[in-house]
Every structure is written in structure tokens, then in C-alpha cells.
Motif scaffolding. Structure first.
Motif, PDB file in Angstrom:
ATOM      1  N   CYS A  93      48.920  42.640  42.321  1.00  0.00           N
ATOM      2  CA  CYS A  93      48.026  42.548  41.165  1.00  0.00           C
ATOM      3  C   CYS A  93      46.636  43.093  41.485  1.00  0.00           C
TER       4      CYS A  93
ATOM      5  N   SER B  59      47.605  37.322  31.896  1.00  0.00           N
ATOM      6  CA  SER B  59      48.418  36.510  32.796  1.00  0.00           C
ATOM      7  C   SER B  59      48.276  35.055  32.367  1.00  0.00           C
TER       8      SER B  59
ATOM      9  N   SER C 103      53.948  35.596  33.829  1.00  0.00           N
ATOM     10  CA  SER C 103      54.053  36.915  33.212  1.00  0.00           C
ATOM     11  C   SER C 103      54.646  37.918  34.194  1.00  0.00           C
TER      12      SER C 103
END
Length: 263
Positions: free
Chosen positions: A151, A176, A221
Motif C-alpha cells: 500500500c 480502505s 478492502s
């Protein structure tokens, strides 16, 4: 989707190694029978918005497995003693809803944003309507968790390419299930100039077909990216992102240019 025994053993081993080394790494499933999956989209829609072949069924299963592995790894890197249970649970999890068809309106939402602590005059929420009011293209990307290696790399690349997106009349927004404070800290640490939204409970993730349920740990997510045009229609969906994180922003820019040329 349950991976074959050999794949499960290999994936489980990678999870365990990650936990032992306490590294922030995103797990990746490699199909020993088809390594080419790493260099192509696992899931494509036809013009009607549905997968068009039996191959699509297996590709969706693979895409879900990629997503589950990545999310589970975020927990395993904490070195928890429950890592064995998490790994097994992750292998049995899957996306709980379907992706919106192409060329149809993107699901509406309004979520708290990471900027509500920066400016007292700034809005504390971001909605699809407010994004569309800018008359810009929107790159809406979902990610499992701030501060994990995948991420972080993904966000950095979007930030590095932000001037190019702006030249193409496009804006970037991340989503998220992370808390507002965590997203704010992530934005500050990485000097992100685009907002991150908090989807507490994963309701918006479910609307976009990107939610993952990890038994005992809630909903998260999946790493997926949606290109939404100024009218609010979903024009493209990137589902196989985990295997292409370093080049993902470049792939999105390329697709954005292609879609704009079709206008």
C-alpha cells in the motif's frame, strides 16, 4: 475458492515466513501451471459488463485468492501467535459482492476523509457527487491497509505521478477500512496530496465488489482500482493489482489516456 493442496502449502509457508521475519510484505499466489497470470489482467469485462467465458470463472477465483493473500499478510506481519488460524481463514475467504459493470453509474458514497484534521474549513467527508462536481475523471483505488509495503508503494507511485494525472484532468482518491486517524497519519508520513477515505465496516467496498471478509477480523478492502469518467460511469476496473504494484500507476495512466481518446 480453496487452493490445491500444494498451492495452499506453498502459500501457508510464505505466510509463516513473513510472520517470523516480521516484514511488511504483500503475499502473492503463483500458479505453477500458468505463470503468465502475473502479466495480464485476471478479470476482464465484455461490453455487457459480465465475464464472457469459462476462463473468466477461474480468473475470478485466482483474483480473489490474490486479494485474500494480501489482506491476510497484513495481519501475519504483526507476528501474532494466531497466524496459523489467520492463514487458514484467509484461504477460505472470498470477495462478498460483484464488481460494477463497465459503462454503468458508479455506486454512490459519502465517506470521512483524511483531511478533516488539516483545515477547519475543509469538508470532513468526500462523496462521489462532490468528486463529479469537479468535472474530472476519478481514479478510485481501494487498498487493504496503510503503512503495509504494498500500500505504501502504491500510494507513493500515485503521488509521484500526480502531476501527470492533473494534466489529464484526473483526480486520485483512496479508500480502505482504516480509521480516519490512521489514514491521516499515512497521508502525512508519505506527503500524499490526495485524500484517503475511511470505509468503516466496508459498506462501500461491498458496493464496489472489493470487500474481503476475514473470519474473526472483519471486512477489508481488496486492492482494486476503478476509473470513473466525469459523468460518473465506471469505465475500467483493475482487479489484478497485487502482482503489478510497481507499474500500476503507469498502467492506470495508459488506460486513462486510451479512454479519453475514445470520448
Amino acid at each position: 475458492y480453496v487452493a490445491p493442496f500444494t498451492s495452499r502449502r506453498r502459500l501457508y509457508t510464505s505466510f509463516q515466513n513473513s510472520a517470523n521475519e516480521n516484514e511488511n510484505v504483500d503475499a502473492t499466489i503463483f500458479d505453477s501451471n500458468d505463470s503468465s497470470n502475473q502479466s495480464k489482467d485476471l478479470y476482464e469485462y465484455d461490453s455487457a459488463g459480465s465475464s464472457s467465458s469459462r476462463r473468466g470463472f477461474f480468473q475470478r477465483s485466482s483474483a480473489n485468492a490474490f486479494a485474500v493473500a494480501s489482506t491476510a499478510c497484513a495481519f501475519l506481519t504483526t507476528g501474532s501467535s494466531s497466524s496459523h488460524t489467520i492463514a487458514n481463514a484467509a484461504l477460505l475467504s472470498s470477495s462478498s459482492s460483484s464488481v460494477p459493470p463497465l459503462n454503468t453509474p458508479a455506486p454512490d458514497f459519502e465517506l470521512p476523509n483524511s483531511r478533516n484534521n488539516d483545515d477547519e474549513m475543509a469538508s470532513t467527508t468526500t462523496s462521489l457527487t462532490s468528486l463529479l462536481n469537479t468535472k474530472k475523471w476519478t481514479v478510485l483505488y481501494f487498498y487493504p491497509g496503510a503503512f503495509t509495503s504494498g500500500c505504501t508503494l502504491e500510494a507513493r507511485n500515485f503521488q509521484n505521478d500526480l502531476p501527470t494525472y492533473q494534466q489529464l484532468n484526473a483526480q486520485i482518491v483512496g479508500i480502505s477500512v482504516d480509521s480516519i486517524d490512521k489514514n491521516s497519519e499515512f497521508c502525512a508520513a508519505e506527503k500524499l496530496e490526495f485524500p484517503l477515505l475511511t470505509d468503516e465496516g466496508g459498506q462501500v467496498s461491498k458496493l464496489y465488489g472489493t470487500s474481503l471478509s476475514l473470519p474473526g477480523f472483519g471486512t477489508f478492502s481488496n486492492r482494486q482500482t476503478y476509473v470513473i469518467d466525469p459523468r460518473g460511469d465506471v469505465r475500467w476496473v483493475f482487479l489484478d493489482v497485487d502482482s503489478k504494484i510497481p507499474r500500476h500507476s503507469g498502467d492506470v495512466l495508459e488506460k486513462l489516456r486510451e479512454l479519453q481518446q475514445q470520448e
